[in-house]
Write a protein that holds these residues in place. Structure first.
Motif, short mmCIF file in Angstrom:
data_model
loop_
_atom_site.label_atom_id
_atom_site.label_comp_id
_atom_site.label_asym_id
_atom_site.label_seq_id
_atom_site.Cartn_x
_atom_site.Cartn_y
_atom_site.Cartn_z
N LEU A 110 6.25 48.80 65.30
CA LEU A 110 5.47 48.71 64.07
C LEU A 110 5.42 47.29 63.52
CD1 LEU A 110 7.41 48.64 61.18
CD2 LEU A 110 8.20 50.72 62.30
N ILE A 111 4.34 47.03 62.81
CA ILE A 111 4.18 45.81 62.03
C ILE A 111 4.18 46.22 60.57
CG2 ILE A 111 2.66 43.88 61.46
CD1 ILE A 111 1.52 44.05 64.30
N ALA A 112 5.10 45.66 59.78
CA ALA A 112 5.20 45.99 58.36
C ALA A 112 4.87 44.77 57.53
CB ALA A 112 6.60 46.50 58.03
N ILE A 113 4.08 44.98 56.48
CA ILE A 113 3.67 43.89 55.59
C ILE A 113 4.43 44.04 54.28
CG2 ILE A 113 1.72 42.71 54.53
CD1 ILE A 113 -0.04 44.22 56.67
N PHE A 114 5.23 43.02 53.96
CA PHE A 114 6.06 43.04 52.75
C PHE A 114 5.41 42.16 51.67
CE2 PHE A 114 10.61 44.47 53.84
CZ PHE A 114 10.16 45.40 54.76
N GLY A 115 5.35 42.70 50.45
CA GLY A 115 4.79 41.95 49.32
C GLY A 115 5.85 41.63 48.29
N SER A 116 5.98 42.49 47.27
CA SER A 116 6.89 42.20 46.17
C SER A 116 8.35 42.41 46.52
CB SER A 116 6.53 43.08 44.96
OG SER A 116 6.65 44.45 45.29
N THR A 117 8.63 43.09 47.63
CA THR A 117 10.01 43.33 48.05
C THR A 117 10.37 42.43 49.23
OG1 THR A 117 9.19 45.17 49.42
CG2 THR A 117 10.07 45.71 47.25
N VAL A 118 11.65 42.34 49.51
CA VAL A 118 12.12 41.46 50.59
C VAL A 118 13.09 42.21 51.49
CG1 VAL A 118 11.79 39.29 49.31
CG2 VAL A 118 13.95 40.54 49.10
N ASN A 170 7.32 33.81 52.67
CA ASN A 170 8.65 33.42 52.18
C ASN A 170 8.63 32.16 51.33
OD1 ASN A 170 10.33 35.49 53.32
ND2 ASN A 170 9.93 34.59 55.34
N SER A 171 7.45 31.61 51.08
CA SER A 171 7.38 30.37 50.31
C SER A 171 7.20 30.58 48.82
CB SER A 171 6.21 29.51 50.84
OG SER A 171 4.96 30.11 50.52
N ARG A 222 -1.85 38.72 49.16
CA ARG A 222 -3.14 38.09 49.45
C ARG A 222 -3.02 36.92 50.43
NH1 ARG A 222 -7.35 40.08 47.52
NH2 ARG A 222 -7.32 41.54 45.79
N SER A 223 -1.86 36.29 50.44
CA SER A 223 -1.68 35.15 51.35
C SER A 223 -1.45 35.59 52.79
CB SER A 223 -0.51 34.27 50.88
OG SER A 223 0.69 35.02 50.83
N VAL A 224 -1.12 36.87 53.00
CA VAL A 224 -1.01 37.41 54.36
C VAL A 224 -2.40 37.93 54.72
CG1 VAL A 224 0.18 39.02 55.89
CG2 VAL A 224 1.39 38.05 53.94
N THR A 225 -3.24 37.05 55.21
CA THR A 225 -4.65 37.36 55.41
C THR A 225 -4.87 38.23 56.65
OG1 THR A 225 -5.01 35.40 56.78
CG2 THR A 225 -5.27 35.14 54.38
N PRO A 226 -6.04 38.87 56.74
CA PRO A 226 -6.35 39.63 57.95
C PRO A 226 -6.31 38.77 59.22
CG PRO A 226 -7.86 40.23 56.19
CD PRO A 226 -7.07 39.06 55.69
N GLU A 227 -6.68 37.50 59.09
CA GLU A 227 -6.63 36.61 60.25
C GLU A 227 -5.18 36.42 60.73
OE1 GLU A 227 -8.28 35.98 57.44
OE2 GLU A 227 -10.36 36.12 58.18
N ILE A 228 -4.28 36.21 59.78
CA ILE A 228 -2.85 36.08 60.13
C ILE A 228 -2.35 37.36 60.77
CG2 ILE A 228 -0.53 35.88 59.15
CD1 ILE A 228 -1.71 33.93 57.08
N ALA A 229 -2.71 38.49 60.15
CA ALA A 229 -2.25 39.78 60.67
C ALA A 229 -2.80 40.04 62.07
CB ALA A 229 -2.66 40.90 59.72
N PHE A 230 -4.07 39.70 62.32
CA PHE A 230 -4.67 39.96 63.62
C PHE A 230 -4.04 39.09 64.70
CE2 PHE A 230 -8.10 39.25 66.80
CZ PHE A 230 -8.17 40.55 67.28
N THR A 231 -3.80 37.83 64.39
CA THR A 231 -3.15 36.94 65.36
C THR A 231 -1.78 37.47 65.74
OG1 THR A 231 -4.32 34.99 64.51
CG2 THR A 231 -2.30 34.59 65.74
N ASN A 232 -1.03 37.91 64.74
CA ASN A 232 0.30 38.46 65.02
C ASN A 232 0.21 39.79 65.73
OD1 ASN A 232 2.74 36.88 63.71
ND2 ASN A 232 0.98 36.60 62.35
N PHE A 233 -0.80 40.59 65.41
CA PHE A 233 -1.00 41.87 66.08
C PHE A 233 -1.22 41.66 67.58
CE2 PHE A 233 -4.34 44.61 67.87
CZ PHE A 233 -3.69 45.84 67.87
#
Length: 310
Positions: free
Chosen positions: A242-250, A268-269, A292-303
């Motif tokens: 799985l790929i999990a996208i974390f926002g307000s939590t760490v 993490n910045s 919002r900074s984890v863009t679809p482009e970033i997600a697709f590249t990592n996918f």
């Protein structure tokens, strides 16, 4: 689901023991077919006195409290039995959220903190597990080479990757020949319906909180893409990468995919992360950059990199 490794290890450590589980009905499917449990006792806060009396009549030798909140502490005091409990790092969480003092850098995953609650138990290298009914459990489902699961929902807004991002990522993945299964519970039906309308060939398989049905669908996926949510742990229990996208939590809070191949996408910045240990109704800063900074482009590249490694 994060308690299931502890239950398995406890039963193997004390093979002659008989383990009963007190749990809320909405979570009971996690243990409904678990072979390490003797009885499931459903908790109803309106009948707590009756439940405590019933537990006292059962005359347990040991009580293990993996909730460790006001209600569970009250119950274990009244039972007057030898007890062990999960030590919540509440103060450390508060320091990280409000003062950004991180004392949780080297903390164990929550699943292993549960294991640590009982003397002598050690992790066994295996992950979470949810058992399907016997006939379905024996079916060897080969993960679909071209099926990807999307779990777009979460109980809290700040833990949800934007809907339009899921749509854009879904379009990119569909263009590569993948079929997308949209997975979720009752509260996720609306977003799954909207995504099904926008993502070519996507199939809406959201249901009325039928966890076992969702896990069976997950087992047919090559990978699952999700938020930091209950379905992230469901995918872990299903043994699906799985790929999990974390926002307000760490990740320091310990609620991570456990013992399953995974990738966490996060920014993490940002000095404002984490703003909560459970999630919020809205971004307190108003910008929602954690997601919002984890863009679809970033997600697709990592996918692409992630699925090529499977």
């Amino acid at each position: 689901m994060l308690t299931t490794p502890m239950t398995r290890i406890l039963k193997k450590f004390l093979p002659d023991s008989e383990i009963d589980l007190l749990i809320k009905e909405q979570y009971s499917d996690v243990y409904r077919f678990n072979p390490y449990i003797r009885n499931i006792i459903l908790y109803d806060k309106n009948k707590s006195d009756t439940i405590i009396s019933d537990l006292a009549d059962r005359d347990y030798d040991i009580v293990i409290d993996l909730q460790n909140n006001f209600r569970s502490r009250k119950m274990r005091r009244r039972l007057k039995k030898l007890f062990f409990f999960y030590d919540k790092p509440g103060v450390k969480k508060m320091l990280l959220v409000h003062l950004k003092i991180n004392l949780l850098k080297n903390s164990l995953p929550v699943a292993e903190r549960y294991i640590d609650s009982f003397p002598g138990l050690e992790p066994d290298g295996e992950g979470c597990e949810v058992f399907l009914p016997e006939g379905e459990e024996k079916q060897e489902e080969r993960p679909g080479e071209n099926i990807i699961g999307f779990c777009p929902g979460s109980r809290h807004f700040t833990k949800m990757w934007p809907e339009e991002y899921f749509i854009e990522l879904g379009e990119k993945i569909a263009d590569e020949g993948y079929k997308i299964k949209l997975l979720g519970g009752k509260d996720d039906k609306a977003i799954c319906e909207r995504l099904a309308e926008k993502i070519p060939g996507a199939e809406n398989l959201s249901n009325n909180n039928e966890l076992l049905k969702t896990i069976k669908e997950m087992k047919s996926c090559r990978a699952v893409i999700c938020n930091d949510s209950g379905l992230m742990h469901a995918a872990s229990a299903a043994g699906v990468p799985l790929i999990a996208i974390f926002g307000s939590t760490v990740r320091e809070f310990g609620f991570l995919p456990y013992k399953v191949k995974n990738l966490i996408l996060e920014n993490n910045s940002l000095s404002c992360r984490p703003c909560s240990h459970i999630g919020r109704k809205k971004c307190p800063k108003g910008h929602f950059e954690c997601m919002r900074s984890v863009t679809p482009e970033i997600a697709f590249t990592n996918f692409e990199k992630f699925v090529s490694s499977l």
